[in-house]
Design an enzyme around this catalytic site. Structure first.
Site, PDB file in Angstrom:
ATOM      1  N   ASP A 177       0.875  -1.159   0.000  1.00 30.93           N
ATOM      2  CA  ASP A 177       0.000   0.000   0.000  1.00 30.93           C
ATOM      3  C   ASP A 177       0.924   1.224   0.000  1.00 30.93           C
ATOM      4  OD1 ASP A 177      -2.294   1.679   0.471  1.00 30.93           O
ATOM      5  OD2 ASP A 177      -1.642   1.773   2.566  1.00 30.93           O
ATOM      6  N   ASP A 179      -0.117   5.057   0.861  1.00 37.51           N
ATOM      7  CA  ASP A 179      -0.345   6.045   1.912  1.00 37.51           C
ATOM      8  C   ASP A 179      -0.189   5.432   3.302  1.00 37.51           C
ATOM      9  OD1 ASP A 179      -1.339   8.481   0.333  1.00 37.51           O
ATOM     10  OD2 ASP A 179      -2.593   6.867  -0.445  1.00 37.51           O
TER      11      ASP A 179
END
Length: 399
Positions: A177, A179
């Site tokens: 991922d 963020d």
């Protein structure tokens, strides 16, 4: 036939093992097992042999040879062969900053109550966290994992459990991922700074990451607040991204090992593309912001990369590179990462929301990405040896 266990301890130096086996070689012995550990220059070496001869001459020769090296030796005769060595079933990586003795003690006590035997322990890292890797033989997988979860929570450490076998060494593809995982912030909040809507966006983002809102709906609501923003801001934000400490080291090391590395993000392709170039990533999946006449319209185009979409992207990338899902690793922190973490062969919840941790194979609650490597069984010494060879070795002082 007699079995003889020779245990040598003392200051480690070249030639100890050679002297020991030179003494053993003068007798008819068959080597059954051997183990050695060196901790801060102190050697412990154990050798189990079988012989048709009397054990006494062997004992005398071994003691004489080791005394000449300044070593202490203990010789046991007629050791039971059925206790030579158990087959380890699990690898357990314990990570802490600092790693207190309390955590190891509590873990060992719980192992004792479950009939779990520790076969070996080695230090796997001293930076940026202290890490130990234990191999154990455990009669029951679920009970072992339950005990580990309890100890990790009580002691404030991270403990990863994996079954020993070829599958642990066969991982070949990893997705992150973006963020709050690969980078330290949230891109959409950085964009919202330029429209004066950051506080509203932060509130929606937090609820979505906790799993309280549908991700696709929350994304549309947040993106709508960016309507009218100059598209040039996308490049400005991309240039200001701060990588999570250890991100470069982690990706560089995995690529050396032949891993395919990529990102699967609920963020935006216009920003993610900069990371792909900077880190030489192999693939990326993210959402695309609609731009007209040089400004954001407040909408996304194409399919939204949401919770199911992330898992689908992982499967798609794995298929493209001929890698089975069991050979994949996923790292993420939010509720939209749950399906991806569950689908991967190894799912790592990175500083994750509580709702996420229960769906991952292990959790990592450290402000660094390097420990992902330790969980995979790659030691700090191996990482730094490779970095030193190509001139990239450095240690950043920790706060």
């Amino acid at each position: 036939m007699s079995t003889v266990l020779v245990t040598v301890t003392g200051h480690d130096r070249p030639g100890v093992t050679g002297e020991l086996f030179t003494a053993l070689a003068t007798h008819s012995v068959e080597v059954l097992d051997i183990d050695q550990a060196v901790i801060r220059g102190q050697l412990t070496l154990g050798v189990l042999v079988r012989t048709p001869e009397s054990a006494e001459p062997i004992k005398a020769d071994v003691e004489r040879a080791m005394r000449s090296m300044g070593m202490t030796v203990r010789v046991g005769v007629d050791q039971p062969e059925d206790e030579i060595r158990r087959s380890a079933t699990h690898a357990i990586v314990v990570l802490g900053r600092p790693l207190q003795a309390t955590a190891i003690g509590e873990l060992a006590l719980r192992f004792g109550t479950l009939g779990v035997n520790i076969e070996s322990i080695r230090r796997i890292a001293d930076y940026p966290v202290t890490g130990l890797e234990l191999t154990v033989s455990a009669p029951e997988d679920d009970a072992l994992r339950s005990a580990v979860i309890d100890v990790a929570a009580a002691a404030g450490v991270d403990i990863a459990v994996e079954r020993i076998g070829i599958a642990r060494r066969a991982k070949r593809l990893i997705v992150f991922d973006v963020d709050s995982t690969l980078i330290t912030g949230e891109v959409i909040e950085m964009l919202a700074d330029h429209t004066g809507t950051r506080s509203k966006v932060e509130e929606i983002t937090a609820a979505a990451m906790r799993g309280e809102l549908d991700f696709a709906e929350s994304l549309r609501a947040r993106v709508s607040m960016l309507a009218g923003l100059d598209a040039a801001v996308l490049d400005q934000v991309a240039a200001s991204l701060v990588l999570t400490p250890g991100a470069r080291t982690t990706i560089r090391t995995l690529k050396r090992l032949g891993f395919r590395c990529g990102v699967v993000s609920g963020g935006f392709t216009q920003v993610i593309s900069h990371l792909v170039t900077e880190l030489d990533l192999d693939f990326a999946a993210a959402n695309t912001l609609e731009v007209r006449d040089g400004r954001l319209t407040g909408r996304v185009v194409g399919e939204i990369v949401d919770r199911p979409g992330k898992a689908q992207a992982l499967a798609r990338f794995a298929a493209q590179h001929g890698v089975g899902l069991a050979q994949t690793v996923a790292v993420g922190d939010g509720a939209n990462d749950i399906d991806m973490l569950s689908a991967a062969g190894l799912g790592i919840a990175f500083n994750a929301k509580p709702v996420v941790a229960g769906f991952a194979d292990t959790t990592l609650n450290q402000p660094f990405l390097d420990p992902v490597l330790f969980i995979l069984g790659i030691s700090r010494d191996e990482i730094e040896a490779a970095d030193a060879a190509d001139g990239t070795l450095r240690r950043v002082p920790l706060e």
